[in-house]
Scaffold this motif. Structure first.
Motif, mmCIF file in Angstrom:
data_model
loop_
_atom_site.group_PDB
_atom_site.id
_atom_site.type_symbol
_atom_site.label_atom_id
_atom_site.label_comp_id
_atom_site.label_asym_id
_atom_site.label_seq_id
_atom_site.Cartn_x
_atom_site.Cartn_y
_atom_site.Cartn_z
ATOM 1 N N GLY A 47 5.715 12.756 -2.112
ATOM 2 C CA GLY A 47 6.368 12.472 -0.996
ATOM 3 C C GLY A 47 5.692 11.597 0.149
ATOM 4 O O GLY A 47 6.164 11.078 1.114
ATOM 5 N N GLU A 48 4.297 11.703 -0.232
ATOM 6 C CA GLU A 48 3.569 10.728 0.880
ATOM 7 C C GLU A 48 3.414 9.624 0.521
ATOM 8 O O GLU A 48 3.623 9.253 -0.790
ATOM 9 C CB GLU A 48 1.995 11.644 1.004
ATOM 10 C CG GLU A 48 2.037 12.947 1.604
ATOM 11 C CD GLU A 48 0.594 13.538 1.517
ATOM 12 O OE1 GLU A 48 0.578 14.582 2.475
ATOM 13 O OE2 GLU A 48 -0.211 13.062 0.814
ATOM 14 N N ASN A 49 2.882 8.580 1.349
ATOM 15 C CA ASN A 49 2.498 7.228 0.864
ATOM 16 C C ASN A 49 1.078 7.104 0.186
ATOM 17 O O ASN A 49 0.114 7.836 0.566
ATOM 18 C CB ASN A 49 2.601 6.286 1.855
ATOM 19 C CG ASN A 49 3.928 6.190 2.513
ATOM 20 O OD1 ASN A 49 4.944 6.665 1.998
ATOM 21 N ND2 ASN A 49 4.048 5.930 3.694
ATOM 22 N N ARG A 79 9.616 0.188 -2.745
ATOM 23 C CA ARG A 79 8.688 1.337 -2.436
ATOM 24 C C ARG A 79 7.127 0.872 -2.898
ATOM 25 O O ARG A 79 6.248 1.135 -2.119
ATOM 26 C CB ARG A 79 8.942 2.619 -3.269
ATOM 27 C CG ARG A 79 10.170 3.325 -3.001
ATOM 28 C CD ARG A 79 10.401 4.772 -3.553
ATOM 29 N NE ARG A 79 10.007 4.480 -5.145
ATOM 30 C CZ ARG A 79 9.002 5.078 -5.725
ATOM 31 N NH1 ARG A 79 8.132 5.680 -5.214
ATOM 32 N NH2 ARG A 79 8.790 4.997 -6.940
ATOM 33 N N PHE A 80 7.197 -0.153 -3.582
ATOM 34 C CA PHE A 80 5.906 -0.982 -4.021
ATOM 35 C C PHE A 80 5.565 -2.185 -3.051
ATOM 36 O O PHE A 80 6.355 -3.158 -3.035
ATOM 37 C CB PHE A 80 5.865 -1.271 -5.543
ATOM 38 C CG PHE A 80 5.883 0.124 -6.288
ATOM 39 C CD1 PHE A 80 4.697 0.213 -6.937
ATOM 40 C CD2 PHE A 80 7.133 0.559 -6.635
ATOM 41 C CE1 PHE A 80 4.777 1.647 -7.737
ATOM 42 C CE2 PHE A 80 7.021 1.753 -7.546
ATOM 43 C CZ PHE A 80 5.689 2.340 -8.267
ATOM 44 N N VAL A 81 4.522 -2.048 -2.338
ATOM 45 C CA VAL A 81 4.314 -3.277 -1.408
ATOM 46 C C VAL A 81 2.801 -3.613 -1.623
ATOM 47 O O VAL A 81 2.154 -2.897 -1.564
ATOM 48 C CB VAL A 81 4.473 -2.807 -0.069
ATOM 49 C CG1 VAL A 81 4.191 -4.046 0.909
ATOM 50 C CG2 VAL A 81 5.844 -2.527 0.370
ATOM 51 N N ILE A 82 2.571 -4.847 -2.035
ATOM 52 C CA ILE A 82 1.412 -5.397 -2.291
ATOM 53 C C ILE A 82 1.134 -6.288 -0.981
ATOM 54 O O ILE A 82 1.824 -7.359 -0.659
ATOM 55 C CB ILE A 82 1.452 -6.328 -3.698
ATOM 56 C CG1 ILE A 82 1.454 -5.358 -4.701
ATOM 57 C CG2 ILE A 82 -0.040 -6.919 -3.764
ATOM 58 C CD1 ILE A 82 1.562 -5.903 -6.339
ATOM 59 N N THR A 83 -0.100 -6.111 -0.275
ATOM 60 C CA THR A 83 -0.494 -6.908 0.869
ATOM 61 C C THR A 83 -1.752 -7.567 0.589
ATOM 62 O O THR A 83 -2.703 -6.860 0.234
ATOM 63 C CB THR A 83 -0.316 -6.186 2.094
ATOM 64 O OG1 THR A 83 -1.158 -4.953 1.792
ATOM 65 C CG2 THR A 83 1.192 -5.786 2.516
ATOM 66 N N GLN A 84 -2.190 -8.640 1.157
ATOM 67 C CA GLN A 84 -3.517 -9.384 0.891
ATOM 68 C C GLN A 84 -4.045 -9.318 2.615
ATOM 69 O O GLN A 84 -3.735 -10.066 3.243
ATOM 70 C CB GLN A 84 -3.280 -10.676 0.508
ATOM 71 C CG GLN A 84 -4.563 -11.315 0.067
ATOM 72 C CD GLN A 84 -5.348 -10.833 -1.300
ATOM 73 O OE1 GLN A 84 -4.395 -10.417 -2.068
ATOM 74 N NE2 GLN A 84 -6.477 -10.733 -1.357
ATOM 75 N N THR A 93 0.604 -0.334 -1.774
ATOM 76 C CA THR A 93 1.033 0.838 -1.267
ATOM 77 C C THR A 93 2.350 1.200 -1.860
ATOM 78 O O THR A 93 3.186 0.537 -2.059
ATOM 79 C CB THR A 93 1.551 0.564 0.404
ATOM 80 O OG1 THR A 93 0.298 0.050 1.102
ATOM 81 C CG2 THR A 93 1.833 1.788 0.930
ATOM 82 N N ILE A 94 2.370 2.478 -2.226
ATOM 83 C CA ILE A 94 3.487 3.121 -2.782
ATOM 84 C C ILE A 94 4.102 4.255 -1.885
ATOM 85 O O ILE A 94 3.412 5.135 -1.663
ATOM 86 C CB ILE A 94 3.215 3.834 -4.225
ATOM 87 C CG1 ILE A 94 2.240 3.053 -5.127
ATOM 88 C CG2 ILE A 94 4.557 4.217 -4.970
ATOM 89 C CD1 ILE A 94 1.652 3.492 -6.250
ATOM 90 N N ASN A 95 5.435 3.773 -1.329
ATOM 91 C CA ASN A 95 5.699 4.766 -0.011
ATOM 92 C C ASN A 95 6.649 5.831 -0.897
ATOM 93 O O ASN A 95 7.255 5.634 -1.897
ATOM 94 C CB ASN A 95 6.912 3.808 0.316
ATOM 95 C CG ASN A 95 5.990 2.589 1.414
ATOM 96 O OD1 ASN A 95 5.061 2.729 2.264
ATOM 97 N ND2 ASN A 95 6.428 1.447 1.096
ATOM 98 N N ASN A 96 6.587 6.999 -0.249
ATOM 99 C CA ASN A 96 7.533 8.200 -0.714
ATOM 100 C C ASN A 96 7.135 8.393 -2.348
ATOM 101 O O ASN A 96 8.464 8.419 -2.941
ATOM 102 C CB ASN A 96 8.822 7.891 -0.307
ATOM 103 C CG ASN A 96 9.646 9.041 -0.612
ATOM 104 O OD1 ASN A 96 9.068 10.312 -0.457
ATOM 105 N ND2 ASN A 96 11.105 8.892 -0.760
ATOM 106 N N THR A 97 6.215 8.666 -2.563
ATOM 107 C CA THR A 97 5.705 9.041 -3.978
ATOM 108 C C THR A 97 6.579 9.877 -4.571
ATOM 109 O O THR A 97 6.887 10.984 -3.874
ATOM 110 C CB THR A 97 4.238 9.314 -4.001
ATOM 111 O OG1 THR A 97 3.759 10.229 -3.380
ATOM 112 C CG2 THR A 97 3.531 7.966 -3.723
#
Length: 261
Positions: A47-49, A79-84, A93-97
């Motif tokens: 449930g955590e990121n 839920r999967f966010v890739i940032t540079q 970042t994987i939100n709400n695992t």
């Protein structure tokens, strides 16, 4: 020469004789192989990121691609966010695992010198169930009617609910009057006793179980009662003088009643 970063720059060559001289200039760029400088294992509660960082280097600056268990990170899962975050810092970042997110995450760095890979493990830890609405310690029901006990709990991950009677697990085969229901939207669990009898006057308890552990509810003592009702009423009789007459009736009640004429 063996290229080093310090060798980068503008080089000029001059050719000279008694007639004249010529010169030409060219730039030297030194490429370095891609390198993963920082990529560490990550552990989060369900449930955590989760935040996985890859710090890397290389000249020219490498391109980076993320994978999970050898497959490209899905682009259709928000839920999967890739940032540079910087030219050499990429963050996944994987939100709400959830439990399916655990696994091996890898990166592939590519520049003109070739490819380099790095791997990291993501651990998603389940949370032991918790009871958010417990059983009362007692319940008074009516004989012949349905009785319903219920609890509510947390769902990370979703637990199974086990009901026990006098510390013995209940199943539909042990008592055909017993039914189990649950509502996954509200995380509620129900024990239904159809057409209750005095045999159901026992102690009941619920247990929520998932991969992280077990939690028990309070114990509930069921009492069954019923107001007196006639199963067989008195009938008018005719008795001859000096003969013995008998009048009888049958009464259903819980607790048992005192009968008098």
């Amino acid at each position: 020469m063996h290229g080093e970063p310090a060798d980068e720059g503008q080089y000029t060559v001059v050719a000279k004789n008694p007639v004249d001289k010529v010169q030409a200039s060219a730039k030297v760029s030194v490429c370095t192989k891609s390198k993963v400088d920082k990529l560490a294992d990550v552990a989060v509660n369900i449930g955590e990121n989760a935040r996985i960082q890859c710090q890397y280097s290389g000249i020219p600056i490498s391109t980076i691609i993320w994978y999970k268990d050898g497959k490209l990170i899905p682009t259709n899962d928000q839920r999967f966010v890739i940032t540079q975050e910087t030219p050499t810092l990429s963050v996944l970042t994987i939100n709400n695992t959830d439990m399916d997110d655990k696994g091996v995450y890898s990166v592939k760095l590519t520049n003109t010198t070739g490819d380099v890979e790095g791997k990291v493990n993501l651990t998603v830890k389940p949370i032991k169930p918790a009871i958010t609405r417990d059983l009362d310690t007692s319940y008074t029901g009516t004989k012949g009617e349905d009785l319903i006990l219920s609890i509510a709990g947390t769902d990370n991950p979703y637990p199974t609910c086990q009901w026990v009677k006098n510390n013995t697990e209940l199943t539909p085969t042990t008592d055909p009057r017993i039914q189990f229901k649950e509502n996954k939207k509200t995380n509620e669990y129900f024990l239904i006793i159809k057409n209750a009898t005095q045999n159901h006057m026992e102690e009941y308890q619920a247990q929520l179980i998932n991969v992280s552990g077990l939690i028990k509810s309070k114990k509930n003592k069921i009492t069954i009662q019923k107001q007196p009702t006639f199963i067989k009423k008195l009938q008018t009789i005719r008795v001859n003088q000096t003969d013995t007459g008998k009048m009888e009736c049958q009464i259903d009640a819980l607790p048992q009643t005192r009968v008098y004429f």
